[in-house]
Design a protein around this motif. Structure first.
Motif, short mmCIF file in Angstrom:
data_model
loop_
_atom_site.label_atom_id
_atom_site.label_comp_id
_atom_site.label_asym_id
_atom_site.label_seq_id
_atom_site.Cartn_x
_atom_site.Cartn_y
_atom_site.Cartn_z
N LEU A 4 0.80 -1.22 0.00
CA LEU A 4 0.00 0.00 0.00
C LEU A 4 0.84 1.27 0.00
O LEU A 4 0.38 2.33 -0.44
N PHE A 5 2.06 1.19 0.48
CA PHE A 5 2.87 2.38 0.74
C PHE A 5 3.06 3.29 -0.48
O PHE A 5 2.94 4.51 -0.37
N PRO A 6 3.38 2.78 -1.66
CA PRO A 6 3.68 3.69 -2.78
C PRO A 6 2.48 4.42 -3.36
O PRO A 6 2.65 5.38 -4.12
N ILE A 7 1.28 3.99 -3.03
CA ILE A 7 0.07 4.53 -3.68
C ILE A 7 -0.20 5.95 -3.21
O ILE A 7 -0.19 6.23 -2.01
N CYS A 8 -0.46 6.84 -4.13
CA CYS A 8 -0.83 8.22 -3.78
C CYS A 8 -2.30 8.24 -3.40
O CYS A 8 -3.18 8.07 -4.24
N ARG A 9 -2.55 8.46 -2.12
CA ARG A 9 -3.92 8.51 -1.61
C ARG A 9 -4.28 9.93 -1.19
O ARG A 9 -3.42 10.74 -0.88
N SER A 10 -5.56 10.18 -1.15
CA SER A 10 -6.09 11.40 -0.57
C SER A 10 -7.48 11.08 -0.04
O SER A 10 -7.85 9.90 0.05
N ILE A 11 -8.24 12.10 0.33
CA ILE A 11 -9.57 11.83 0.88
C ILE A 11 -10.55 11.37 -0.20
O ILE A 11 -11.63 10.86 0.13
N THR A 12 -10.20 11.56 -1.46
CA THR A 12 -10.98 11.02 -2.58
C THR A 12 -10.01 10.52 -3.64
O THR A 12 -8.81 10.75 -3.56
N GLY A 13 -10.55 9.86 -4.64
CA GLY A 13 -9.75 9.54 -5.82
C GLY A 13 -9.40 8.08 -5.99
O GLY A 13 -9.69 7.22 -5.16
N ALA A 14 -8.71 7.83 -7.11
CA ALA A 14 -8.39 6.46 -7.52
C ALA A 14 -7.48 5.76 -6.53
O ALA A 14 -7.61 4.55 -6.31
N GLY A 15 -6.53 6.49 -5.94
CA GLY A 15 -5.61 5.86 -5.00
C GLY A 15 -6.31 5.31 -3.77
O GLY A 15 -5.97 4.24 -3.26
N PHE A 16 -7.32 6.04 -3.30
CA PHE A 16 -8.08 5.57 -2.15
C PHE A 16 -8.88 4.32 -2.51
O PHE A 16 -8.91 3.34 -1.75
N ARG A 17 -9.53 4.34 -3.68
CA ARG A 17 -10.30 3.15 -4.12
C ARG A 17 -9.40 1.95 -4.30
O ARG A 17 -9.74 0.83 -3.90
N GLN A 18 -8.24 2.16 -4.91
CA GLN A 18 -7.29 1.07 -5.11
C GLN A 18 -6.86 0.48 -3.77
O GLN A 18 -6.77 -0.75 -3.62
N SER A 19 -6.62 1.33 -2.80
CA SER A 19 -6.18 0.87 -1.48
C SER A 19 -7.26 0.07 -0.78
O SER A 19 -6.98 -0.94 -0.12
N LEU A 20 -8.51 0.51 -0.90
CA LEU A 20 -9.61 -0.26 -0.31
C LEU A 20 -9.70 -1.66 -0.91
O LEU A 20 -9.92 -2.65 -0.20
N LYS A 21 -9.52 -1.75 -2.22
CA LYS A 21 -9.60 -3.04 -2.89
C LYS A 21 -8.46 -3.96 -2.45
O LYS A 21 -8.65 -5.17 -2.28
N ILE A 22 -7.27 -3.39 -2.25
CA ILE A 22 -6.15 -4.19 -1.78
C ILE A 22 -6.40 -4.70 -0.36
O ILE A 22 -6.12 -5.87 -0.03
N LEU A 23 -6.95 -3.85 0.49
CA LEU A 23 -7.30 -4.28 1.85
C LEU A 23 -8.33 -5.41 1.81
O LEU A 23 -8.21 -6.39 2.54
N ASP A 24 -9.32 -5.25 0.95
CA ASP A 24 -10.36 -6.27 0.84
C ASP A 24 -9.78 -7.60 0.39
O ASP A 24 -10.11 -8.66 0.93
N GLU A 25 -8.88 -7.57 -0.60
CA GLU A 25 -8.25 -8.80 -1.07
C GLU A 25 -7.43 -9.46 0.03
O GLU A 25 -7.40 -10.69 0.15
N ALA A 26 -6.76 -8.64 0.84
CA ALA A 26 -5.96 -9.19 1.94
C ALA A 26 -6.83 -9.87 2.98
O ALA A 26 -6.38 -10.78 3.69
N MET A 27 -8.10 -9.45 3.06
CA MET A 27 -9.02 -10.04 4.02
C MET A 27 -9.74 -11.25 3.46
O MET A 27 -10.53 -11.89 4.16
N GLY A 28 -9.50 -11.56 2.20
CA GLY A 28 -10.10 -12.74 1.59
C GLY A 28 -10.95 -12.44 0.36
O GLY A 28 -11.39 -13.34 -0.34
N GLY A 29 -11.20 -11.15 0.10
CA GLY A 29 -11.98 -10.78 -1.08
C GLY A 29 -13.47 -10.82 -0.83
O GLY A 29 -14.00 -11.78 -0.26
N GLY A 30 -14.17 -9.77 -1.24
CA GLY A 30 -15.61 -9.71 -1.06
C GLY A 30 -16.03 -9.53 0.38
O GLY A 30 -17.18 -9.80 0.74
N ILE A 31 -15.12 -9.06 1.20
CA ILE A 31 -15.40 -8.89 2.63
C ILE A 31 -15.92 -7.47 2.92
O ILE A 31 -16.94 -7.29 3.57
#
Length: 430
Positions: free
Chosen positions: A8-35
């Motif tokens: 997750l570290f290299p991703i440019c995140r902010s309070i909105t935007g593609a980086g935030f959505r991408q990070s949420l999806k990575i977190l979800d996949e780490a939890m097993g996907g579809g969580i």
């Protein structure tokens, strides 16, 4: 957890935007996907006294010096750009450029993290040691960024149900909006994700567990705007997680009145940790500000290692992956497990017998008296089961963690020596 932080570290995140959505999806996949359930709210939406800002898109940014050198390169470090910066493509003087540069004089080799979410401006963040070397001349400034008024703000949540069909909830909140900072940003989400995985695997859960992954401040305000009445009705205790990946002492920021179940269980769990620090609500700084605001008044404390703002690396490029460790993340995870286990076992019990019960015939006490002997923990526990003390109170008197009493409580319940206080009426023998 550390590997997830690295991803997750290299991703440019902010309070909105593609980086935030991408990070949420990575977190979800780490939890097993579809969580995780990922939600969105339109830019411009009114949420209490706030308005959801336009969605920010950033692609590139840099400065070209008079000598032709590229500096403050967004693609080298995304902290170089003022977060939520406007776009610009211009050539300006050094004096004009200085008005749009941000650095830390007393931390000259660190890039600061600076934001401007609610006022449009452009800017670059630079190491102060590099800033003082800038020479007179013309500088090309380029920021490829846009604000989309028809965009959205995203957030995610997860409700893990009780196995006992009760409605009380435990709230666990963390934020994911900061770019490329390991302790103040990624430690909270990665530990929360693995805590949710652990809870999902438990065969029994007394409480429902509500996890929230949202942008700081505006994200929690959005969530409260949608769920306030439900949260006020059902939240038994809550924990905002921030800065829990470093190797230093644990910190607790209490609720305004310091008397909720969240205060009690967090203090009970953390008080004996090395160099533990307790702070009042005057020292708040994260999403606990919103959850504990007067008209919301949820029982939410903030749990940290080093409190935000109390380490010099905070909100700078020095809060990198070397500042957190696998050991510290694991330790924080285990500490939060302890908080949850202490909550799960907590109950108010009342003894069901006049005087001390005969523990010996139930194999809970020795039957051979050889003089002065140490009282068993079962006797001490029962001595305080007066229908007023809860398990946290009694465990504190016994100087142990509440969850360590779980097996004993099950034995006492099996022998009908204690009952939850609400089941005891006029006859203590029933």
């Amino acid at each position: 957890m550390y590997e997830l932080a690295c991803e997750l570290f290299p991703i440019c995140r902010s309070i909105t935007g593609a980086g935030f959505r991408q990070s949420l999806k990575i977190l979800d996949e780490a939890m097993g996907g579809g969580i995780l359930k990922i939600h969105s709210i339109a830019s411009g939406s009114k949420v209490f006294d706030w308005e959801v800002p336009a969605e920010w898109e950033i692609n590139d940014a840099y400065i070209i010096t008079p000598d032709g050198e590229k500096i403050c390169d967004f693609k080298q470090n995304n902290l170089h750009v003022l977060n939520y910066s406007e776009g610009i493509d211009d050539e300006i003087s050094l004096d004009e450029l200085q008005e749009h540069l941000y650095s830390i004089e007393n931390y000259p080799d660190a890039i600061p993290y600076v934001t401007s979410y609610y006022k449009r401006r452009w800017g670059f963040c630079i190491k102060h040691e590099d800033r003082v070397k800038l020479k007179e001349g013309k500088y090309k400034v380029f920021i490829d960024a846009k604000h989309h008024e028809n965009g959205v703000l995203n957030y995610a949540d997860l409700l893990i149900p009780s196995t006992q069909k009760i409605k009380d909830e435990i709230l666990i909140s963390t934020y994911l909006c900061h770019p490329s900072m390991a302790n103040n940003e990624l430690s909270g989400p990665v530990v929360a994700a693995f805590l949710a995985k652990w809870l999902l695997e438990l065969k029994e859960r007394k409480y429902n567990y509500r996890f929230i992954f949202a942008p700081e401040t505006i994200g929690s305000i959005v969530y409260l705007n949608k769920h306030l009445k439900h949260l006020q009705k059902h939240t038994k205790a809550g924990f905002a997680l921030s800065c829990i990946g470093d190797d230093n002492a644990y910190s607790l920021i209490q609720t305004p009145n310091e008397n909720t179940l969240a205060d009690k269980v967090a203090l009970h769990t953390l008080k004996d940790k090395n160099n533990f620090k307790k702070f009042s609500f005057l020292d708040r700084g994260g999403n606990e500000r919103q959850f504990c605001s007067p008209l919301v008044n949820l029982p939410v404390v903030c749990v940290c290692r080093t409190r935000f703002g109390d380490y010099k690396e905070y909100h700078t490029s020095k809060d990198d992956l070397s500042f957190i460790s696998q050991t510290s993340l694991q330790n924080s995870f285990q500490t939060l497990q302890e908080i949850i286990m202490n909550l799960e076992v907590n109950e108010i019990y009342q003894i069901t017998t006049f005087c001390e019960p005969n523990l010996g015939k139930r194999d809970l006490y020795h039957t051979l008296n050889q003089g002065v002997t140490k009282k068993p923990i079962s006797a001490d526990f029962l001595a305080f089961c007066d229908g007023k003390n809860d398990v946290l109170d009694i465990a504190s008197k016994l100087n142990i963690q509440a969850y360590e009493l779980k097996d004993l409580i099950e034995k006492l319940k099996f022998h009908r020596l204690v009952k939850p206080s609400e089941e005891i009426h006029d006859n203590p023998h029933q």
